[in-house]
Write a protein that holds these residues in place. Structure first.
Motif, PDB file in Angstrom:
ATOM      1  N   LEU A  25      -2.666   4.723  -4.552  1.00  0.00           N
ATOM      2  CA  LEU A  25      -1.828   5.719  -5.233  1.00  0.00           C
ATOM      3  C   LEU A  25      -1.432   6.899  -4.353  1.00  0.00           C
ATOM      4  N   PHE A  26      -2.269   7.252  -3.381  1.00  0.00           N
ATOM      5  CA  PHE A  26      -2.046   8.498  -2.656  1.00  0.00           C
ATOM      6  C   PHE A  26      -1.732   8.349  -1.170  1.00  0.00           C
ATOM      7  N   THR A  27      -1.653   7.112  -0.640  1.00  0.00           N
ATOM      8  CA  THR A  27      -1.232   6.933   0.748  1.00  0.00           C
ATOM      9  C   THR A  27      -0.103   5.914   0.809  1.00  0.00           C
ATOM     10  N   GLY A  28       0.658   5.962   1.871  1.00  0.00           N
ATOM     11  CA  GLY A  28       1.756   5.019   2.056  1.00  0.00           C
ATOM     12  C   GLY A  28       2.256   5.052   3.489  1.00  0.00           C
ATOM     13  N   ALA A  38       6.362   4.276  12.607  1.00  0.00           N
ATOM     14  CA  ALA A  38       5.746   4.173  11.286  1.00  0.00           C
ATOM     15  C   ALA A  38       4.792   5.346  11.110  1.00  0.00           C
ATOM     16  N   LEU A  39       4.816   5.941   9.935  1.00  0.00           N
ATOM     17  CA  LEU A  39       3.951   7.069   9.627  1.00  0.00           C
ATOM     18  C   LEU A  39       3.056   6.719   8.447  1.00  0.00           C
ATOM     19  N   LEU A  40       1.759   6.939   8.581  1.00  0.00           N
ATOM     20  CA  LEU A  40       0.860   6.852   7.443  1.00  0.00           C
ATOM     21  C   LEU A  40       0.851   8.228   6.819  1.00  0.00           C
ATOM     22  N   VAL A  41       1.226   8.306   5.553  1.00  0.00           N
ATOM     23  CA  VAL A  41       1.361   9.602   4.906  1.00  0.00           C
ATOM     24  C   VAL A  41       0.452   9.701   3.692  1.00  0.00           C
ATOM     25  N   LEU A  42       0.097  10.934   3.379  1.00  0.00           N
ATOM     26  CA  LEU A  42      -0.602  11.261   2.151  1.00  0.00           C
ATOM     27  C   LEU A  42       0.454  11.757   1.183  1.00  0.00           C
ATOM     28  N   LYS A  43       0.603  11.071   0.066  1.00  0.00           N
ATOM     29  CA  LYS A  43       1.629  11.436  -0.909  1.00  0.00           C
ATOM     30  C   LYS A  43       1.217  12.717  -1.637  1.00  0.00           C
ATOM     31  N   ARG A  44       2.176  13.511  -2.034  1.00  0.00           N
ATOM     32  CA  ARG A  44       1.889  14.759  -2.744  1.00  0.00           C
ATOM     33  C   ARG A  44       1.414  14.518  -4.175  1.00  0.00           C
ATOM     34  N   GLY A  45       1.742  13.372  -4.710  1.00  0.00           N
ATOM     35  CA  GLY A  45       1.320  12.995  -6.059  1.00  0.00           C
ATOM     36  C   GLY A  45       1.180  11.492  -6.120  1.00  0.00           C
ATOM     37  N   PRO A  46       0.555  10.969  -7.169  1.00  0.00           N
ATOM     38  CA  PRO A  46       0.384   9.519  -7.259  1.00  0.00           C
ATOM     39  C   PRO A  46       1.730   8.802  -7.342  1.00  0.00           C
ATOM     40  N   ALA A  47       1.862   7.739  -6.571  1.00  0.00           N
ATOM     41  CA  ALA A  47       3.073   6.914  -6.579  1.00  0.00           C
ATOM     42  C   ALA A  47       2.664   5.482  -6.261  1.00  0.00           C
ATOM     43  N   LEU A  48       3.427   4.523  -6.778  1.00  0.00           N
ATOM     44  CA  LEU A  48       3.069   3.121  -6.611  1.00  0.00           C
ATOM     45  C   LEU A  48       3.585   2.492  -5.322  1.00  0.00           C
ATOM     46  N   TRP A  49       4.516   3.133  -4.614  1.00  0.00           N
ATOM     47  CA  TRP A  49       5.062   2.514  -3.412  1.00  0.00           C
ATOM     48  C   TRP A  49       4.006   2.487  -2.314  1.00  0.00           C
ATOM     49  N   GLU A  54      12.366   5.904   5.408  1.00  0.00           N
ATOM     50  CA  GLU A  54      12.655   7.320   5.183  1.00  0.00           C
ATOM     51  C   GLU A  54      13.962   7.418   4.398  1.00  0.00           C
ATOM     52  N   SER A  55      13.985   8.276   3.398  1.00  0.00           N
ATOM     53  CA  SER A  55      15.207   8.401   2.596  1.00  0.00           C
ATOM     54  C   SER A  55      15.596   9.863   2.441  1.00  0.00           C
ATOM     55  N   GLN A  56      16.853  10.070   2.130  1.00  0.00           N
ATOM     56  CA  GLN A  56      17.375  11.428   1.985  1.00  0.00           C
ATOM     57  C   GLN A  56      16.899  12.089   0.690  1.00  0.00           C
ATOM     58  N   ASP A  57      16.721  11.284  -0.366  1.00  0.00           N
ATOM     59  CA  ASP A  57      16.331  11.883  -1.642  1.00  0.00           C
ATOM     60  C   ASP A  57      14.839  12.248  -1.684  1.00  0.00           C
ATOM     61  N   ARG A  58      14.029  11.658  -0.805  1.00  0.00           N
ATOM     62  CA  ARG A  58      12.610  12.017  -0.710  1.00  0.00           C
ATOM     63  C   ARG A  58      12.318  12.406   0.732  1.00  0.00           C
ATOM     64  N   PRO A  59      12.549  13.678   1.077  1.00  0.00           N
ATOM     65  CA  PRO A  59      12.373  14.087   2.478  1.00  0.00           C
ATOM     66  C   PRO A  59      10.928  13.949   2.938  1.00  0.00           C
ATOM     67  N   LEU A  60      10.781  13.719   4.228  1.00  0.00           N
ATOM     68  CA  LEU A  60       9.469  13.547   4.823  1.00  0.00           C
ATOM     69  C   LEU A  60       8.617  14.808   4.677  1.00  0.00           C
ATOM     70  N   SER A  61       9.245  15.954   4.534  1.00  0.00           N
ATOM     71  CA  SER A  61       8.492  17.201   4.401  1.00  0.00           C
ATOM     72  C   SER A  61       7.654  17.229   3.121  1.00  0.00           C
ATOM     73  N   GLU A  62       7.941  16.339   2.161  1.00  0.00           N
ATOM     74  CA  GLU A  62       7.131  16.259   0.942  1.00  0.00           C
ATOM     75  C   GLU A  62       5.816  15.548   1.198  1.00  0.00           C
ATOM     76  N   GLN A  63       5.689  14.858   2.327  1.00  0.00           N
ATOM     77  CA  GLN A  63       4.506  14.065   2.632  1.00  0.00           C
ATOM     78  C   GLN A  63       3.668  14.754   3.699  1.00  0.00           C
ATOM     79  N   ILE A  64       2.386  14.480   3.694  1.00  0.00           N
ATOM     80  CA  ILE A  64       1.477  14.954   4.741  1.00  0.00           C
ATOM     81  C   ILE A  64       1.233  13.771   5.673  1.00  0.00           C
ATOM     82  N   VAL A  65       1.607  13.910   6.938  1.00  0.00           N
ATOM     83  CA  VAL A  65       1.481  12.819   7.904  1.00  0.00           C
ATOM     84  C   VAL A  65       0.034  12.739   8.400  1.00  0.00           C
ATOM     85  N   LEU A  66      -0.585  11.560   8.213  1.00  0.00           N
ATOM     86  CA  LEU A  66      -1.959  11.321   8.656  1.00  0.00           C
ATOM     87  C   LEU A  66      -2.008  10.630  10.015  1.00  0.00           C
TER      88      LEU A  66
END
Length: 113
Positions: A25-28, A38-49, A54-66
């Protein structure tokens, strides 16, 4: 196996279940659009993906890069299948933990009575 060992095994399985579910739920993995990275990221909230470009509607700045690797994550061969199986594995491991605790408790009360 003694009751104490069974309880420790059950606790370990339950902790593994929580880690798998939380990881799902919290990494992707995000693949950058402008470079083969490729970036392993910590999602800001639970998500199923699990993986996405990388997409324009969900900027990378919303994610924490691990972690960041080119062209793909070194452990990607393990991460992706494990996260795809997490919705089945996490409840399964928790169920086995509950069964082990129930068996341990039943043996303990049977030995006392």
């Amino acid at each position: 196996m003694s009751g104490d060992r069974v309880r420790k095994l059950a606790l370990g399985l339950f902790a593994l279940s929580i880690l798998l579910g939380g990881g799902h739920l919290f990494t992707g993995v995000v693949y950058l659009s402008d470079e083969p990275t490729a970036l392993l990221v910590l999602k800001r909230g639970p998500a199923l993906w699990i993986e996405r470009p990388e997409s324009q509607d969900r900027p990378l700045s919303e994610q924490i890069v691990l972690d960041r690797e080119e062209p793909d994550l070194a452990y990607g061969w393990l991460y992706s299948p494990l996260m795809r199986l997490a919705p089945i594995l996490a409840p399964g491991l928790a169920g086995v933990a509950v069964l082990l605790l129930a068996i341990s408790r039943r043996r303990r009360t049977g030995a006392q009575g």
